[in-house]
Each structure stands twice: as structure tokens, then as C-alpha cells.
Write a protein that holds these residues in place. Structure first.
Motif, PDB file in Angstrom:
ATOM      1  N   ALA A 115      26.859  37.486  51.458  1.00  0.00           N
ATOM      2  CA  ALA A 115      27.300  37.781  50.089  1.00  0.00           C
ATOM      3  C   ALA A 115      28.200  36.669  49.572  1.00  0.00           C
ATOM      4  CB  ALA A 115      28.044  39.109  50.060  1.00  0.00           C
ATOM      5  N   LEU A 116      28.069  36.360  48.277  1.00  0.00           N
ATOM      6  CA  LEU A 116      28.978  35.399  47.661  1.00  0.00           C
ATOM      7  C   LEU A 116      30.400  35.963  47.674  1.00  0.00           C
ATOM      8  CD1 LEU A 116      26.926  34.154  44.561  1.00  0.00           C
ATOM      9  CD2 LEU A 116      27.274  32.998  46.754  1.00  0.00           C
ATOM     10  N   ARG A 117      31.366  35.076  47.550  1.00  0.00           N
ATOM     11  CA  ARG A 117      32.765  35.465  47.631  1.00  0.00           C
ATOM     12  C   ARG A 117      33.149  36.388  46.478  1.00  0.00           C
ATOM     13  NH1 ARG A 117      37.588  34.330  49.868  1.00  0.00           N
ATOM     14  NH2 ARG A 117      39.426  34.002  48.570  1.00  0.00           N
ATOM     15  N   THR A 118      33.791  37.485  46.811  1.00  0.00           N
ATOM     16  CA  THR A 118      34.303  38.410  45.801  1.00  0.00           C
ATOM     17  C   THR A 118      35.820  38.497  45.921  1.00  0.00           C
ATOM     18  OG1 THR A 118      34.092  40.350  47.237  1.00  0.00           O
ATOM     19  CG2 THR A 118      32.188  39.800  45.836  1.00  0.00           C
ATOM     20  N   HIS A 119      36.448  39.014  44.860  1.00  0.00           N
ATOM     21  CA  HIS A 119      37.898  39.162  44.829  1.00  0.00           C
ATOM     22  C   HIS A 119      38.236  40.589  44.408  1.00  0.00           C
ATOM     23  CE1 HIS A 119      38.102  34.777  45.048  1.00  0.00           C
ATOM     24  NE2 HIS A 119      37.149  34.773  44.119  1.00  0.00           N
ATOM     25  N   ALA A 120      39.059  41.264  45.202  1.00  0.00           N
ATOM     26  CA  ALA A 120      39.478  42.629  44.857  1.00  0.00           C
ATOM     27  C   ALA A 120      40.379  42.579  43.634  1.00  0.00           C
ATOM     28  CB  ALA A 120      40.212  43.258  46.035  1.00  0.00           C
ATOM     29  N   LEU A 121      39.992  43.298  42.585  1.00  0.00           N
ATOM     30  CA  LEU A 121      40.755  43.269  41.341  1.00  0.00           C
ATOM     31  C   LEU A 121      41.514  44.563  41.096  1.00  0.00           C
ATOM     32  CD1 LEU A 121      41.533  41.841  38.733  1.00  0.00           C
ATOM     33  CD2 LEU A 121      39.386  42.644  37.714  1.00  0.00           C
ATOM     34  N   ALA A 122      40.895  45.703  41.369  1.00  0.00           N
ATOM     35  CA  ALA A 122      41.552  46.966  41.020  1.00  0.00           C
ATOM     36  C   ALA A 122      40.900  48.133  41.734  1.00  0.00           C
ATOM     37  CB  ALA A 122      41.504  47.189  39.502  1.00  0.00           C
ATOM     38  N   ARG A 123      41.609  49.249  41.714  1.00  0.00           N
ATOM     39  CA  ARG A 123      41.106  50.516  42.254  1.00  0.00           C
ATOM     40  C   ARG A 123      41.439  51.606  41.245  1.00  0.00           C
ATOM     41  NH1 ARG A 123      43.329  53.379  47.835  1.00  0.00           N
ATOM     42  NH2 ARG A 123      41.993  55.249  47.754  1.00  0.00           N
ATOM     43  N   TRP A 124      40.420  52.256  40.727  1.00  0.00           N
ATOM     44  CA  TRP A 124      40.613  53.296  39.721  1.00  0.00           C
ATOM     45  C   TRP A 124      40.110  54.636  40.258  1.00  0.00           C
ATOM     46  CZ3 TRP A 124      41.743  52.946  34.183  1.00  0.00           C
ATOM     47  CH2 TRP A 124      42.274  51.705  33.813  1.00  0.00           C
ATOM     48  N   THR A 125      40.848  55.684  39.941  1.00  0.00           N
ATOM     49  CA  THR A 125      40.476  57.041  40.318  1.00  0.00           C
ATOM     50  C   THR A 125      40.203  57.845  39.054  1.00  0.00           C
ATOM     51  OG1 THR A 125      41.909  56.914  42.263  1.00  0.00           O
ATOM     52  CG2 THR A 125      41.200  59.106  41.571  1.00  0.00           C
ATOM     53  N   THR A 126      39.111  58.576  39.042  1.00  0.00           N
ATOM     54  CA  THR A 126      38.767  59.412  37.898  1.00  0.00           C
ATOM     55  C   THR A 126      39.886  60.428  37.639  1.00  0.00           C
ATOM     56  OG1 THR A 126      36.470  59.226  38.617  1.00  0.00           O
ATOM     57  CG2 THR A 126      36.945  60.848  36.898  1.00  0.00           C
ATOM     58  N   ALA A 209      41.594  34.057  40.085  1.00  0.00           N
ATOM     59  CA  ALA A 209      41.004  35.070  40.968  1.00  0.00           C
ATOM     60  C   ALA A 209      41.301  34.766  42.427  1.00  0.00           C
ATOM     61  CB  ALA A 209      39.500  35.152  40.733  1.00  0.00           C
ATOM     62  N   GLU A 210      41.384  33.487  42.783  1.00  0.00           N
ATOM     63  CA  GLU A 210      41.664  33.107  44.165  1.00  0.00           C
ATOM     64  C   GLU A 210      43.061  33.529  44.603  1.00  0.00           C
ATOM     65  OE1 GLU A 210      39.656  31.780  46.369  1.00  0.00           O
ATOM     66  OE2 GLU A 210      37.936  31.446  45.051  1.00  0.00           O
ATOM     67  N   LEU A 211      43.954  33.787  43.634  1.00  0.00           N
ATOM     68  CA  LEU A 211      45.348  34.098  43.946  1.00  0.00           C
ATOM     69  C   LEU A 211      45.664  35.585  43.898  1.00  0.00           C
ATOM     70  CD1 LEU A 211      47.015  31.238  41.829  1.00  0.00           C
ATOM     71  CD2 LEU A 211      46.479  31.219  44.274  1.00  0.00           C
ATOM     72  N   LEU A 212      44.656  36.416  43.608  1.00  0.00           N
ATOM     73  CA  LEU A 212      44.910  37.850  43.477  1.00  0.00           C
ATOM     74  C   LEU A 212      45.394  38.454  44.790  1.00  0.00           C
ATOM     75  CD1 LEU A 212      41.864  38.954  41.293  1.00  0.00           C
ATOM     76  CD2 LEU A 212      44.249  38.796  40.581  1.00  0.00           C
ATOM     77  N   ASP A 213      46.350  39.361  44.682  1.00  0.00           N
ATOM     78  CA  ASP A 213      46.947  40.028  45.839  1.00  0.00           C
ATOM     79  C   ASP A 213      46.163  41.304  46.132  1.00  0.00           C
ATOM     80  OD1 ASP A 213      48.466  41.421  47.679  1.00  0.00           O
ATOM     81  OD2 ASP A 213      50.382  40.943  46.728  1.00  0.00           O
ATOM     82  N   ARG A 214      45.451  41.325  47.234  1.00  0.00           N
ATOM     83  CA  ARG A 214      44.606  42.484  47.556  1.00  0.00           C
ATOM     84  C   ARG A 214      45.428  43.759  47.749  1.00  0.00           C
ATOM     85  NH1 ARG A 214      39.051  42.939  50.260  1.00  0.00           N
ATOM     86  NH2 ARG A 214      38.892  45.186  50.481  1.00  0.00           N
ATOM     87  N   THR A 215      46.647  43.631  48.283  1.00  0.00           N
ATOM     88  CA  THR A 215      47.457  44.837  48.509  1.00  0.00           C
ATOM     89  C   THR A 215      47.832  45.490  47.191  1.00  0.00           C
ATOM     90  OG1 THR A 215      49.503  43.531  48.588  1.00  0.00           O
ATOM     91  CG2 THR A 215      48.370  43.936  50.665  1.00  0.00           C
ATOM     92  N   VAL A 216      48.100  44.684  46.180  1.00  0.00           N
ATOM     93  CA  VAL A 216      48.399  45.232  44.849  1.00  0.00           C
ATOM     94  C   VAL A 216      47.142  45.834  44.239  1.00  0.00           C
ATOM     95  CG1 VAL A 216      49.209  44.700  42.512  1.00  0.00           C
ATOM     96  CG2 VAL A 216      50.304  43.623  44.492  1.00  0.00           C
ATOM     97  N   ALA A 217      46.006  45.153  44.440  1.00  0.00           N
ATOM     98  CA  ALA A 217      44.740  45.626  43.871  1.00  0.00           C
ATOM     99  C   ALA A 217      44.316  46.963  44.458  1.00  0.00           C
ATOM    100  CB  ALA A 217      43.645  44.588  44.101  1.00  0.00           C
ATOM    101  N   ASP A 218      44.860  47.349  45.607  1.00  0.00           N
ATOM    102  CA  ASP A 218      44.472  48.600  46.243  1.00  0.00           C
ATOM    103  C   ASP A 218      45.304  49.793  45.769  1.00  0.00           C
ATOM    104  OD1 ASP A 218      42.530  49.645  48.086  1.00  0.00           O
ATOM    105  OD2 ASP A 218      44.178  50.120  49.439  1.00  0.00           O
ATOM    106  N   ARG A 219      46.292  49.557  44.915  1.00  0.00           N
ATOM    107  CA  ARG A 219      47.041  50.678  44.342  1.00  0.00           C
ATOM    108  C   ARG A 219      46.138  51.455  43.388  1.00  0.00           C
ATOM    109  NH1 ARG A 219      52.394  47.417  42.319  1.00  0.00           N
ATOM    110  NH2 ARG A 219      53.256  46.836  44.360  1.00  0.00           N
ATOM    111  N   SER A 220      46.159  52.749  43.498  1.00  0.00           N
ATOM    112  CA  SER A 220      45.271  53.563  42.673  1.00  0.00           C
ATOM    113  C   SER A 220      45.774  53.671  41.239  1.00  0.00           C
ATOM    114  CB  SER A 220      45.145  54.969  43.280  1.00  0.00           C
ATOM    115  OG  SER A 220      44.292  55.762  42.490  1.00  0.00           O
ATOM    116  N   MET A 221      44.848  53.471  40.315  1.00  0.00           N
ATOM    117  CA  MET A 221      45.119  53.672  38.887  1.00  0.00           C
ATOM    118  C   MET A 221      44.416  54.958  38.470  1.00  0.00           C
ATOM    119  SD  MET A 221      46.678  51.052  37.067  1.00  0.00           S
ATOM    120  CE  MET A 221      45.736  50.646  35.607  1.00  0.00           C
ATOM    121  N   GLU A 222      45.172  56.019  38.269  1.00  0.00           N
ATOM    122  CA  GLU A 222      44.606  57.293  37.833  1.00  0.00           C
ATOM    123  C   GLU A 222      45.130  57.603  36.437  1.00  0.00           C
ATOM    124  OE1 GLU A 222      44.655  62.057  38.867  1.00  0.00           O
ATOM    125  OE2 GLU A 222      45.088  60.630  40.475  1.00  0.00           O
TER     126      GLU A 222
END
Length: 296
Positions: A115-126, A209-222
Motif C-alpha cells: 500500500a502507498l504511504r498513508t497518514h492518520a488524520l482523525a478518528r470520528w465517532t457517530t 501530512a508527514e508531520l502529523l501526530d498519530r497519537t493526537v489523530a487517535d483522539r475520538s471526535m464525537e
């Protein structure tokens, strides 16, 4: 609640010559791939990013969210966002995958691709008020000059009739301009487009995008959606001063939903109008807090 993944695919307009992203006036030099689903379902008539629910074939070595996002994008649009593979071998594997129970991971391992390189951007919850709920990871994939195999497929993407009714490449600022009147969006997609539109140059977006913090991107946005007395809907996000205490089932009062000082501290919300066929128009993101998905 079901796990899902969605892929935000971008490409320079120069690589999308003749595609719909080039229409109209835009200050951005890149387009974003967006789709409209069959029957609307949970998405109404809104444009969304490709993606879907995780299944068993996404499990295994590596990140299952990435596997899901790449697989769903391929199944919906035909875009195979992998490293290069010999065309004849890819065609043979492609036919095998579509008529058998071969897992997607096995499919692309047979053609010696990853797979091509991806970057974690966000996590959303319905929102909790919804009957069908999803825990969705949003990933970004930027198709650049070095991604020859992916670039060779641009212009060949297509609507998978059982899944989609429309596929479009559109510049972020163009999407938001159309959203003022006709193009319906859901809060996650509107939020991402508002963030993307800050970047006029694809090169700057790719570097960020290369500098995005994955730990922050894993916080849930509800989000918590409430209708104001003037008919506008407000989506409150974690960190907003009016965001309710979920444990207490508090709801914000009408006065809390009006924002007369958009630069005041403690604001993390989106104002919008319901669209007739589903989704929202005239979305306005107000963000003066650092909580939530990483800022682009």
C-alpha cells in the motif's frame, strides 16, 4: 459500534488534467477524491470520501485501518493505490480477486505490491443519538510524482454501480464554495475540507501530512448536534465550552449555540443548514481550541 476507515486521496491538478477537479475557479492546485453512495443510507445525498466498514480480510500484519481504507477505495472506484506492479500480473490478480474469496491482502501480495504511504488524520465517532454508529479512522494518501503506478490510473477510476452513483475530484475550496448552496456534506467531510482548504499548494499539504501526530489523530471526535432557534444546526466538538457532559446527559441551551464572537476562546463547533436530501449546507467551522484531530 462498527470499526470503519475512510481515505482522503489527493492529487495535483496537473495529474488530473481533464478531470472535474479542474472546473471553476480554485486557489488550490490539487483535487480530493469524493463519492456519493447508492441510496444515500446513513449518508443521505452527501458527498463523502471513499471507505467502509472493516471486515476479517483487513486483519493481519500491519494496520487494519489502512488495509480497510485501501481495499474499500479499490472496490468503490477501481483505484489500486499500491506500489508499482507489472500490468499483466496486476490484471490476472485483479480478475482472480473479483471472482474469488481471495483476501485483499493476499491479492496485492501476489503482485508483489504494498500500500502507498498513508497518514492518520482523525478518528470520528457517530453521535450517540444515531441508531447506526461507526468508529471511523480517516487517513490521508497524497499521490505524488513518484507514485507512477497510481498516477497511471488517474482518469481510469470509475463508479462501482452497486456502491456509488457519483465520483468526483474536486478542489477543497471549490467544494466548500459549492457547499454554500448545493453540495451537501456531513460534518467529518466538511471539517476535513475546511482544514485542507488552508493549503493552496499540494506540496505544502504533503509536507505537513508527514508531520502529523498519530497519537493526537487517535483522539475520538464525537459531535453533539443541536438545532438553534433560528433553524441552523450546530455540531459541538470536544473542547468546546458548550460541549455537554456526556455522563450527565446534559444538553446545551439555545444561547450557548449562538456564536457572536467567533474568535473567542473555547470554541470548537460547526454551524450548518440541513440539506433537503440529507447532509448539510453552508457549513462554517469555528475552532479556537487545540483539542481534537491534529491541525493541518
Amino acid at each position: 459500534m462498527r470499526s470503519a476507515a475512510s481515505l482522503i486521496v489527493t492529487a495535483p491538478l496537473a495529474a488530473l488534467a481533464g478531470r472535474t477537479a479542474a472546473r471553476g475557479d480554485t486557489a488550490c492546485n490539487y483535487g480530493v477524491l469524493m463519492v456519493r453512495r447508492v441510496g444515500g443510507g446513513s449518508f443521505g445525498g452527501a458527498l463523502v470520501f471513499p471507505g467502509g466498514v472493516q471486515d476479517e480480510q483487513d486483519k493481519g500484519p500491519g494496520d487494519p485501518h489502512v488495509a480497510c481504507a485501501i481495499r474499500e477505495t479499490y472496490e468503490e472506484t477501481g483505484l489500486l493505490l499500491l506500489t508499482a506492479a507489472p500490468p499483466a500480473l496486476r490484471a490476472r490478480a485483479d480478475a482472480s480477486f473479483r471472482v474469488s474469496s481471495t483476501s485483499f491482502r493476499d491479492f496485492y501480495s501476489t503482485i508483489g505490491a504494498t500500500a502507498l504511504r498513508t497518514h492518520a488524520l482523525a478518528r470520528w465517532t457517530t453521535p450517540r443519538a444515531q441508531q447506526k454508529r461507526f468508529d471511523t479512522r480517516f487517513l490521508m494518501l497524497n499521490i505524488g510524482d513518484g507514485d507512477k503506478f497510481a498516477l497511471s490510473q488517474l482518469g481510469q477510476e470509475h463508479v462501482q454501480a452497486s456502491e456509488l452513483v457519483e465520483l468526483d475530484w474536486i478542489a477543497p475550496d471549490q467544494a466548500l464554495r459549492d457547499n454554500r448552496t448545493t453540495l451537501a456534506l456531513l460534518p467529518p467531510q466538511a471539517y476535513m475540507l475546511h482544514e485542507l482548504s488552508q493549503f493552496r499548494r499540494w506540496q505544502d499539504l504533503a509536507r505537513r501530512a508527514e508531520l502529523l501526530d498519530r497519537t493526537v489523530a487517535d483522539r475520538s471526535m464525537e459531535p453533539v448536534l443541536s438545532r438553534r432557534s433560528d433553524g441552523r444546526v450546530v455540531a459541538l466538538f470536544p473542547g468546546d465550552r458548550a460541549y455537554p457532559d456526556m455522563q450527565e446527559n446534559e444538553r446545551p441551551g439555545d444561547a450557548d449555540l449562538f456564536c457572536r464572537e467567533p474568535h473567542a476562546p473555547g470554541l470548537h463547533r460547526m454551524e450548518m443548514d440541513p440539506a433537503p436530501a440529507g447532509g448539510f449546507l453552508a457549513t462554517n467551522l469555528i475552532r479556537t481550541v487545540t483539542y481534537g484531530q491534529p491541525r493541518l
